[in-house]
Design a protein around this motif. Structure first.
Motif, mmCIF file in Angstrom:
data_model
loop_
_atom_site.group_PDB
_atom_site.id
_atom_site.type_symbol
_atom_site.label_atom_id
_atom_site.label_comp_id
_atom_site.label_asym_id
_atom_site.label_seq_id
_atom_site.Cartn_x
_atom_site.Cartn_y
_atom_site.Cartn_z
ATOM 1 N N TYR A 31 11.453 -5.864 8.668
ATOM 2 C CA TYR A 31 10.185 -6.324 8.127
ATOM 3 C C TYR A 31 10.447 -7.178 6.898
ATOM 4 O O TYR A 31 11.346 -6.886 6.110
ATOM 5 C CB TYR A 31 9.294 -5.141 7.716
ATOM 6 N N TYR A 33 8.362 -9.186 3.642
ATOM 7 C CA TYR A 33 7.110 -9.046 2.895
ATOM 8 C C TYR A 33 6.933 -10.194 1.906
ATOM 9 O O TYR A 33 7.900 -10.778 1.417
ATOM 10 C CB TYR A 33 7.130 -7.748 2.080
ATOM 11 N N TYR A 35 4.797 -10.460 -1.764
ATOM 12 C CA TYR A 35 4.013 -9.833 -2.803
ATOM 13 C C TYR A 35 3.608 -10.892 -3.824
ATOM 14 O O TYR A 35 4.326 -11.859 -4.059
ATOM 15 C CB TYR A 35 4.816 -8.751 -3.533
ATOM 16 N N LEU A 45 0.624 -6.408 -2.554
ATOM 17 C CA LEU A 45 1.082 -6.774 -1.220
ATOM 18 C C LEU A 45 0.141 -7.808 -0.622
ATOM 19 O O LEU A 45 -1.061 -7.588 -0.524
ATOM 20 C CB LEU A 45 1.131 -5.540 -0.317
ATOM 21 N N TYR A 48 2.905 -9.048 5.510
ATOM 22 C CA TYR A 48 4.268 -8.832 5.968
ATOM 23 C C TYR A 48 4.364 -9.252 7.426
ATOM 24 O O TYR A 48 3.355 -9.393 8.123
ATOM 25 C CB TYR A 48 4.722 -7.390 5.763
ATOM 26 N N PHE A 88 6.907 -12.841 -4.714
ATOM 27 C CA PHE A 88 8.174 -12.218 -4.348
ATOM 28 C C PHE A 88 8.237 -12.034 -2.835
ATOM 29 O O PHE A 88 7.287 -11.528 -2.228
ATOM 30 C CB PHE A 88 8.312 -10.834 -4.990
ATOM 31 N N THR B 100 8.457 1.384 8.358
ATOM 32 C CA THR B 100 8.660 0.374 7.327
ATOM 33 C C THR B 100 8.729 1.035 5.966
ATOM 34 O O THR B 100 8.453 2.217 5.820
ATOM 35 C CB THR B 100 7.505 -0.641 7.304
ATOM 36 N N THR B 102 6.888 -0.303 3.369
ATOM 37 C CA THR B 102 5.866 -1.074 2.642
ATOM 38 C C THR B 102 5.535 -0.339 1.370
ATOM 39 O O THR B 102 5.087 0.811 1.399
ATOM 40 C CB THR B 102 4.607 -1.233 3.505
ATOM 41 N N GLN B 103 5.762 -0.987 0.258
ATOM 42 C CA GLN B 103 5.581 -0.336 -1.033
ATOM 43 C C GLN B 103 4.325 -0.871 -1.723
ATOM 44 O O GLN B 103 4.031 -2.058 -1.676
ATOM 45 C CB GLN B 103 6.807 -0.570 -1.917
ATOM 46 N N TYR B 104 3.634 0.047 -2.379
ATOM 47 C CA TYR B 104 2.406 -0.265 -3.108
ATOM 48 C C TYR B 104 2.648 0.065 -4.569
ATOM 49 O O TYR B 104 3.092 1.164 -4.896
ATOM 50 C CB TYR B 104 1.239 0.540 -2.538
ATOM 51 N N PHE B 105 2.330 -0.901 -5.416
ATOM 52 C CA PHE B 105 2.726 -0.818 -6.807
ATOM 53 C C PHE B 105 1.583 -0.400 -7.723
ATOM 54 O O PHE B 105 0.411 -0.721 -7.483
ATOM 55 C CB PHE B 105 3.260 -2.177 -7.278
#
Lengths: 111, 114
Positions: A31, A33, A35, A45, A48, A88, B100, B102-105
Motif C-alpha cells: 500500500y 499513501y 498524507y 490521510l 492510498y 508526504f 495495511t 494505515t496510520q491516523y495522526f
C-alpha cells in the motif's frame, strides 16, 4: 531496503494542477499513501492506493502508481490556496510491517 | 468514530528537566500506537511503536522512553531533556486487525527545550 524520496518544494498558481512525485525502492510495497500536513498540525490521510492498481481518483485528487519504476504521484486539480501544505508519501511493506515516510514536499500555492 | 488526542499542545522546558507527553485514542480497541518526531517541519522519524499494553519497540537509541500503561494510552517520557529533543512530536494509531498499516495522526505537541 526502504527509502522513499520526494522533491522538497513545489510552487504552483491557484487554479493550475499540481503534481507531487515520490519514488520508493522496496518492490514488496503493498500500500502507498499520501498524507497532508498543514502548518502546526498533525498529518491528515488523503488517500492510498493498493499496489495492484495503477490509478485512483478521488474528487480533485488523482494518484498514479508506476510499479515498474517504483514511482508514485499525486495530482491535485484546480489547486487552491488551502492546498498549501507539506505532502508526504509513505509505503507499507509486509517485510517491515510498518509505514516508511518520504521526506515531504512543501506545496506553495500563489495567487 | 475514532479520535486521537495529544497533550499538551505546546511545551517549553529547560535542559535537564523531565518530560511526559500523553496520547490517548478513543473509539477503537487494541490499536497499534506510534510516536514520531518531526524536526524543522520536515520528515518523520519513528521513535517507538507498540502493539499492546506493555509492549514497546524502540526504533532509534535516544534520550527518550515510551510506555503503554493502558490499551489506548501511550506516553513519551524523558528523565533529562536535551536541546536536541526539541521538535514536533506526533502520536499515531493504526488498526491491528487490518492488513495495511494505515496510520491516523494526532494534532501533535510542539516541544522547545531551552
Amino acid at each position: 531496503g526502504e527509502d522513499v524520496e520526494q522533491s522538497l518544494f513545489l510552487s504552483v498558481r491557484e487554479g493550475d494542477s499540481s503534481v507531487i512525485n515520490c519514488t520508493y525502492t522496496d518492490s514488496s510495497s503493498t500500500y502507498l499513501y499520501w498524507y497532508k500536513q498543514e502548518p502546526g498540525a498533525g498529518l491528515q490521510l488523503l488517500t492510498y492506493i493498493f499496489s495492484n492498481m495503477d490509478m485512483k481518483q478521488d474528487q480533485r485528487l488523482t494518484v498514479l502508481l508506476n510499479k515498474k519504476d517504483k514511482h508514485l504521484s499525486l495530482r491535485i486539480a484546480d489547486t487552491q490556496t488551502g492546498d498549501s501544505a507539506i505532502y508526504f508519501c509513505a509505503e507499507f511493506t509486509g517485510t517491515a510491517s510498518k509505514l516508511t515516510f518520504g521526506t515531504g514536499t512543501r506545496l506553495q500555492v500563489t495567487l | 468514530s475514532q479520535t486521537i488526542h495529544q497533550w499538551p499542545a505546546t511545551l517549553v522546558q529547560p535542559v535537564g528537566s523531565p518530560l511526559s507527553l500523553e496520547c490517548t485514542v478513543e473509539g477503537t480497541s487494541n490499536p497499534n500506537l506510534y510516536w514520531y518526531r518531526q524536526a524543522a517541519g520536515r520528515g518523520l522519524q519513528l521513535l517507538f511503536y507498540s502493539v499492546g499494553i506493555g509492549q514497546i519497540s524502540s526504533e532509534v537509541p535516544q534520550n527518550l522512553s515510551a510506555s503503554r500503561p493502558q490499551d489506548r494510552q501511550f506516553i513519551l517520557s524523558s528523565k533529562k531533556l536535551l536541546l536536541s529533543d526539541s521538535g514536533f512530536y506526533l502520536c499515531a494509531w493504526s488498526d491491528r486487525d487490518t492488513f495495511t498499516d494505515t496510520q491516523y495522526f494526532g494534532p501533535g505537541t510542539r516541544l522547545t527545550v531551552l
